[in-house]
Write an enzyme that holds these catalytic residues in place. Structure first.
Site, mmCIF file in Angstrom:
data_model
loop_
_atom_site.group_PDB
_atom_site.id
_atom_site.type_symbol
_atom_site.label_atom_id
_atom_site.label_comp_id
_atom_site.label_asym_id
_atom_site.label_seq_id
_atom_site.Cartn_x
_atom_site.Cartn_y
_atom_site.Cartn_z
ATOM 1 N N CYS A 245 0.829 -1.204 0.000
ATOM 2 C CA CYS A 245 0.000 0.000 0.000
ATOM 3 C C CYS A 245 0.867 1.258 0.000
ATOM 4 C CB CYS A 245 -0.943 0.005 1.206
ATOM 5 S SG CYS A 245 -2.029 1.454 1.277
ATOM 6 N N CYS B 229 -0.516 4.090 2.179
ATOM 7 C CA CYS B 229 -0.276 3.886 3.613
ATOM 8 C C CYS B 229 1.175 4.136 4.011
ATOM 9 C CB CYS B 229 -0.642 2.454 4.005
ATOM 10 S SG CYS B 229 -2.257 1.866 3.438
ATOM 11 N N ASP B 230 2.098 3.612 3.221
ATOM 12 C CA ASP B 230 3.477 3.484 3.700
ATOM 13 C C ASP B 230 4.512 4.375 3.020
ATOM 14 O OD1 ASP B 230 2.567 1.579 5.455
ATOM 15 O OD2 ASP B 230 3.035 -0.116 4.149
#
Length: 329
Positions: A140, A143-144
């Site tokens: 992701c 997300c990261d």
């Protein structure tokens, strides 16, 4: 062993973020709520080392957030049953929905399907080893990406998500190598044009490796390099990097729903995006398992909350299920 029968107002299948969001709202409204989970609560979030994009928490490990969610849900009386894999569902003549596990039978007025989905894996050596505890493999970019600021990363894939997340990674990483097994991208034309515009800039930090696959992820304790292979020439390249982002699709956990609700060819549940209603009266879909899902923690929770709120309309008046959207709005 003897079969045990259970009944509920609301039966939720899946105790990931969507299922827990639904359980919180259903239980707070004093509906008898049962949550069935195949393994244990949390889903993909349990493997997320650090979450920074969930409102209210500057930084929190995935397992800690799930623990807080579970405690909150249970405080309002929801019954979370683990190791309960649902094998089949049917809508009975009396209007109740029946779910069967290996030993038990559950009946409910409403069912919220929230089994989630799983990231499609590359299946190469090192992938599983480095996907735990922030060791460098991620699925992701949204997300990261911030965790790889000024780092060198490899992004794998050629679809819409791969292109969008690669462009997002480039906002943080010092260098992004985008690896795709074909010579052309599967992403929509407008996204490919945006990518190529970025790639062709003089100071671009995105480099393409087309007709290329990742064959191994290597490192000591965390990702340090990958092995690449050109599928046309057979040439092998060792590329130093700090992380690998894998964007090759999602697999919805919906195999047990075939024949019960409508699924896409890829297995995602077909439902109305506004009210999350499936073709089966009383059965909602929420989270990453449904068509059009944003595949984010916060949107999965919101789906569960919405399903639990729309549930009340159906319970007050079953005819609501067939009302056209314009009238329902």
């Amino acid at each position: 062993m003897k079969t045990t029968n259970h009944s509920a107002d609301c039966l939720i299948i899946g105790a990931g973020p969507a299922g827990l969001g639904a359980a919180l709202y259903a239980a707070r409204d004093r509906f008898k709520t049962i949550v069935l989970e195949k393994f244990y609560p949390g889903g993909q979030i349990l493997t997320t080392d650090r979450i920074e994009n969930y409102p209210g928490f500057l930084n929190i490990p995935g397992p800690d957030l799930i623990l807080k969610m579970v405690e909150q849900v249970q405080s309002f009386g929801a019954d979370i049953k683990t190791n309960q894999e649902v094998l089949s569902l049917q809508r009975r003549a009396d209007g109740l929905i029946e779910a069967r596990t290996e030993q038990d039978v559950y009946t409910a007025k409403v069912v919220i399907l929230a089994p989630g989905s799983s990231y499609r894996k590359l299946g190469v050596p090192g992938e599983e080893e480095f996907r735990q505890a922030g060791a460098g493999v991620s699925y992701c970019g949204t997300c990261d990406a911030p965790f790889f600021k000024d780092k060198v990363v490899v992004a794998v894939g050629g679809g819409n998500t791969a292109v969008e997340d690669t462009l997002h990674l480039a906002k943080y990483a010092k260098k992004v190598y985008m690896v795709h097994r074909r010579s052309e991208f599967r992403a929509t034309k407008v996204l490919v044009e945006e990518l190529m515009q970025k790639v062709n800039q003089k100071d671009s930090n995105i480099t393409l490796r087309l007709d290329t696959v990742v064959t191994e992820i290597l490192g000591s304790g965390r990702v340090e390099r990958v092995l690449l292979k050109n599928v046309r020439t057979g040439q092998v390249e060792e590329l130093p990097c700090d992380g690998v982002f894998i964007f090759v699709g999602m697999v919805p956990n919906t195999g047990f729903l075939k024949g019960f609700v409508d699924l896409t060819e890829a297995g995602f549940i077909r439902c109305e995006p506004a009210y999350l209603r499936t073709r089966v009266p009383g059965v909602f879909a929420a989270g990453d398992c449904r068509i059009g899902a944003a595949m984010q923690l916060v949107t999965a929770v919101a789906d569960g909350v919405n399903a639990a709120m729309w549930m009340k309309h159906y319970l007050r008046d079953p005819a609501w299920w067939t009302q056209p959207l314009a009238e329902a709005l």
